[in-house]
Design an enzyme around this catalytic site. Structure first.
Site, PDB file in Angstrom:
ATOM      1  CB  SER A  98      -4.337  -3.164   1.571  1.00  0.00           C
ATOM      2  OG  SER A  98      -5.633  -3.201   2.104  1.00  0.00           O
ATOM      3  CG  HIS A 155       0.245  -3.886   0.644  1.00  0.00           C
ATOM      4  ND1 HIS A 155       0.089  -2.552   0.342  1.00  0.00           N
ATOM      5  CD2 HIS A 155      -0.860  -4.502   0.162  1.00  0.00           C
ATOM      6  CE1 HIS A 155      -1.059  -2.371  -0.283  1.00  0.00           C
ATOM      7  NE2 HIS A 155      -1.657  -3.547  -0.416  1.00  0.00           N
ATOM      8  CD  GLU A 171       3.004   0.098   0.462  1.00  0.00           C
ATOM      9  OE1 GLU A 171       3.179   1.301   0.725  1.00  0.00           O
ATOM     10  OE2 GLU A 171       1.889  -0.444   0.561  1.00  0.00           O
ATOM     11  CG  ASN A 207      -4.209   1.146  -0.035  1.00  0.00           C
ATOM     12  OD1 ASN A 207      -4.641   1.382  -1.149  1.00  0.00           O
ATOM     13  ND2 ASN A 207      -3.969  -0.074   0.400  1.00  0.00           N
TER      14      ASN A 207
END
Length: 284
Positions: A120, A141, A153, A191
């Protein structure tokens, strides 16, 4: 076009079992691998439960469920990577463990195999550098919970080949997910934007601006977020939030990514959120 039929998923936890489930549902043969058979069986149990719920809702037949489950086999032996076309690693978020794993997989997996990581926040380029096939290493991801969330992702490392990117994009669509291309920077997109928001919410609490409930209520009702940032932090795990903030802070060297002292304090106290029964909220 690369023909992927057999997929090995490493790590049978929440993310890994979800990834194995969607791969099997899309018709791939899946090997679900973990260090101990107990971990694998726990993951398989979660998959069974999810599929049973789908049957009850009338989205799957009992037969379809059976054939999905039959496509998943268990593994505690990494040499099972010898006959797969794609490995998706969803092990613990730790650079040392990942690079060691990728170096081993590089030795075991067939020459044509793609090695993907569900990290992540860790740099794909650095993970790829642990192998002799950096052009075949890529980030995939997934979002949690994997069976429900549409986004993947896809992160190219510095060396990732175009045909590898295209193959993974194709597979992502076959999994009934939406691929979004992202470049290899700390935290990617998800993130990098989410964690500082959560961290800022924690600062807001730390500085006494408002209560836990008030902060969450503002973001839910004012910004239309399905859950408030502090509830979300508890769900993600405060240790994971801290780890990603530290990754952003180290990666960019910018003070704006400094983890809130209250977050550190909670993690040191072992208040990690839902999984330990206590975080910003208390769970029974």
């Amino acid at each position: 076009m690369m023909n992927v039929q057999r997929i090995m998923v490493i790590g049978a936890g929440q993310m890994g079992s979800g990834i194995a489930q969607v791969c099997a549902m899309a018709g791939y043969d899946v090997i679900l691998h973990d260090l101990k058979i107990d971990f694998v069986e726990k993951g398989l149990g979660v998959i069974q439960k999810n599929l049973t719920r789908q049957v009850e809702k009338g989205r799957l037949t009992e037969d379809e469920k059976g054939s999905i489950v039959d496509r998943i086999s268990s593994s505690t032996d990494l040499t099972n990577a010898r006959n797969v076309d794609l490995v998706i690693e969803a092990a613990v978020e730790n650079m040392e463990i990942k690079t060691k794993l990728f170096a081993e997989l590089d030795q075991l997996a067939p020459q044509h195999a793609i090695l993907a990581t569900n990290t992540s926040s860790l740099p794909i380029t650095e993970i790829a550098a642990a192998t002799n096939r950096p052009e075949q290493v890529i980030g995939m991801h997934f979002m949690n919970p994997v069976p429900v969330m549409k986004l993947v992702e896809i992160i190219r490392g510095l060396a990732t080949a175009n045909e590898v990117y295209e193959a993974i994009e194709e597979i992502t669509k076959k999994l009934n997910k939406v691929p979004v291309e992202v470049n290899d920077f700390p935290g990617f997109v998800s993130n990098r934007i989410l964690m500082p928001m959560i961290n800022e919410a924690i600062y807001t609490l730390y500085e006494g601006v408002a209560s836990v409930e008030a902060i969450d209520e503002v973001m839910k009702l004012g910004m239309n977020h399905p859950m408030g940032p502090l509830t979300l932090a508890d769900f993600i795990g405060l240790d994971t939030c801290l780890y990603i903030m530290e990754t952003l802070h180290d990666g960019f060297g910018d003070d704006k990514y400094r983890p809130c002292p209250l977050l550190r304090k909670y993690v040191k106290a072992g208040w990690l959120g839902k999984k330990t029964g206590r975080g910003f909220y208390t769970y029974e």
